[in-house]
Design a protein around this motif. Structure first.
Motif, short mmCIF file in Angstrom:
data_model
loop_
_atom_site.label_atom_id
_atom_site.label_comp_id
_atom_site.label_asym_id
_atom_site.label_seq_id
_atom_site.Cartn_x
_atom_site.Cartn_y
_atom_site.Cartn_z
N ASN A 33 0.81 -1.22 0.00
CA ASN A 33 0.00 0.00 0.00
C ASN A 33 0.84 1.27 0.00
O ASN A 33 0.32 2.35 -0.33
N SER A 34 2.12 1.14 0.34
CA SER A 34 3.00 2.32 0.38
C SER A 34 3.73 2.54 -0.94
O SER A 34 4.39 3.58 -1.11
N THR A 35 3.63 1.61 -1.87
CA THR A 35 4.36 1.72 -3.12
C THR A 35 3.66 2.66 -4.09
O THR A 35 2.47 2.98 -3.92
N PRO A 36 4.36 3.15 -5.13
CA PRO A 36 3.73 4.01 -6.13
C PRO A 36 2.50 3.33 -6.75
O PRO A 36 2.46 2.10 -6.90
N GLU A 37 1.54 4.14 -7.13
CA GLU A 37 0.27 3.58 -7.61
C GLU A 37 0.45 2.74 -8.87
O GLU A 37 -0.33 1.83 -9.13
N GLU A 38 1.53 3.01 -9.63
CA GLU A 38 1.78 2.20 -10.83
C GLU A 38 2.15 0.77 -10.48
O GLU A 38 2.00 -0.13 -11.32
N MET A 39 2.64 0.55 -9.29
CA MET A 39 3.08 -0.77 -8.88
C MET A 39 2.03 -1.55 -8.10
O MET A 39 2.08 -2.78 -8.04
N GLN A 40 1.10 -0.86 -7.49
CA GLN A 40 0.20 -1.52 -6.54
C GLN A 40 -0.69 -2.62 -7.14
O GLN A 40 -0.88 -3.67 -6.50
N PRO A 41 -1.24 -2.45 -8.35
CA PRO A 41 -2.11 -3.53 -8.86
C PRO A 41 -1.39 -4.87 -8.98
O PRO A 41 -1.89 -5.90 -8.50
N GLN A 42 -0.22 -4.88 -9.61
CA GLN A 42 0.48 -6.15 -9.79
C GLN A 42 1.09 -6.66 -8.49
O GLN A 42 1.12 -7.88 -8.24
N LEU A 43 1.56 -5.77 -7.63
CA LEU A 43 2.09 -6.22 -6.35
C LEU A 43 0.99 -6.79 -5.46
O LEU A 43 1.21 -7.78 -4.75
N GLY A 44 -0.17 -6.17 -5.50
CA GLY A 44 -1.29 -6.70 -4.73
C GLY A 44 -1.67 -8.10 -5.16
O GLY A 44 -1.89 -8.99 -4.33
N GLU A 45 -1.72 -8.32 -6.47
CA GLU A 45 -2.04 -9.65 -6.98
C GLU A 45 -0.97 -10.67 -6.62
O GLU A 45 -1.26 -11.83 -6.32
N GLN A 46 0.27 -10.24 -6.62
CA GLN A 46 1.38 -11.15 -6.37
C GLN A 46 1.50 -11.52 -4.90
O GLN A 46 1.79 -12.67 -4.56
N PHE A 47 1.28 -10.57 -4.01
CA PHE A 47 1.64 -10.77 -2.61
C PHE A 47 0.47 -11.00 -1.66
O PHE A 47 0.67 -11.57 -0.58
N LEU A 48 -0.71 -10.56 -2.01
CA LEU A 48 -1.76 -10.51 -0.99
C LEU A 48 -2.70 -11.69 -1.02
O LEU A 48 -3.71 -11.71 -0.32
N ALA A 49 -2.39 -12.71 -1.81
CA ALA A 49 -3.22 -13.92 -1.80
C ALA A 49 -2.38 -15.11 -2.27
O ALA A 49 -1.64 -15.01 -3.24
N GLY A 50 -2.48 -16.21 -1.55
CA GLY A 50 -1.90 -17.46 -2.02
C GLY A 50 -0.45 -17.72 -1.66
O GLY A 50 0.08 -18.76 -2.04
#
Length: 311
Positions: A33-50
């Motif tokens: 959530n602290s990363t630049p908005e350009e990074m958040q969609p893919q980082l969220g998918e990568q890290f926040l589930a599974g």
């Protein structure tokens, strides 16, 4: 044993790391959530589930195996940094393997494009180093890891379709997955007395992935058909290619001989299982030798071994 699609939720309570794992999830979520908005969609998918969190669990287990103290904040931060490095390798592996899915979801390059995936993987590494900048020991270990992973990936890629043996497979496994778990062990045990334990645990994990792929169960990592297509030296392949006919097919894998190669690799499973037992026994011996509280390390080994077996 049902490992819930390769996840480790079933082992966290057994190790007693519920609070530590939740703190890890929270720290990773706050970072995303602290990363630049350009990074958040893919980082969220990568890290926040599974995520399986097997490497952070190894860090936690190694720290508590050599010390009475609970997992420290410094150790937690090191675990977050290692997760960033680990996920970088997953993104790169998925691109190399042309994998469309991981953990039941589209891979990063499939969902967001190859350029975004490559740039995001670099961002993960930079952020991992930034997190660890205050701790020279962690920086040195992460640098060691990145160096060894680079060599291992090139070695594995250059070894494609070469019918080599189990010792060659061990070298690949020790430098690939083994190096990640070696570093995890040293992040937990700063004396590095558990370094060899970590390497053996990682080699065992790598071997269980190989065996699970061939057996047709849901793999811990990649897929068996991709390994056959690319001529990857898995443990069952290293055993099976002793047969000259199998070695010849391995040199030239193509859709016409995929089934025959798969059958040869399945026939090698009993001997591969014996190798898993040897690696597991060695890891347990290392845990007992160097840890004053080896119980959680032994649990890690036994549960990892179970992931690759129907025994």
């Amino acid at each position: 044993m049902n490992n819930e699609g390769g996840r480790t939720d079933w082992i966290i309570p057994e190790l007693g790391f519920e609070a530590e794992t939740e703190a890890l999830r929270t720290a990773i979520g706050e970072w995303v959530n602290s990363t630049p908005e350009e990074m958040q969609p893919q980082l969220g998918e990568q890290f926040l589930a599974g995520s399986k969190y097997f490497r952070p669990l190894t860090i936690f287990a190694c720290q508590t195996a050599v010390a009475e103290d609970k997992v420290t904040q410094d150790t937690l931060h090191a675990a977050v940094a290692l997760e960033l490095f680990h996920n970088m390798t997953l993104v790169i592996d998925d691109i190399l393997d042309h994998s469309d899915e991981r953990r039941g979801k589209p891979t990063m390059h499939t969902a967001f494009g190859q350029l975004t995936a490559l740039m995001t993987s670099g961002f993960m590494v930079a952020e991992g180093y930034r997190m660890a900048a205050h701790d020279k020991h962690v920086v040195a270990l992460l640098s060691e890891l990145l160096t060894r992973l680079g060599v291992a990936e090139v070695l594995q890629w250059n070894s494609r379709k070469l019918p080599r043996g189990v010792e060659d497979w061990r070298r690949l496994a020790q430098e690939d997955t083994g190096s990640m778990f070696e570093v995890a062990a040293c992040l937990g045990d700063r004396s590095e007395g558990l370094r060899q334990f970590g390497g053996l645990l990682g080699t065992l994990y790598h071997a269980c992935d190989d065996v699970s792929d061939v057996r047709g169960t849901e793999a811990l990592g990649g897929g068996g058909e991709e390994d056959i297509r690319d001529g990857i030296l898995t443990l069952p392949a290293a055993i099976a290619v002793r047969d000259p006919d199998v070695a010849e097919m391995f040199r030239d894998p193509n859709p016409e001989n995929y089934d025959a190669l798969a059958e040869a690799f399945r026939a090698a499973l009993p001997e591969a299982e014996d190798e898993l037992d040897r690696i597991a026994d060695s890891a347990i011996a290392e845990a007992k030798r160097f840890a004053k509280n080896p119980e959680k390390l032994i649990i890690l080994v036994e549960r990892t071994r179970a992931l690759g077996s129907v025994r």
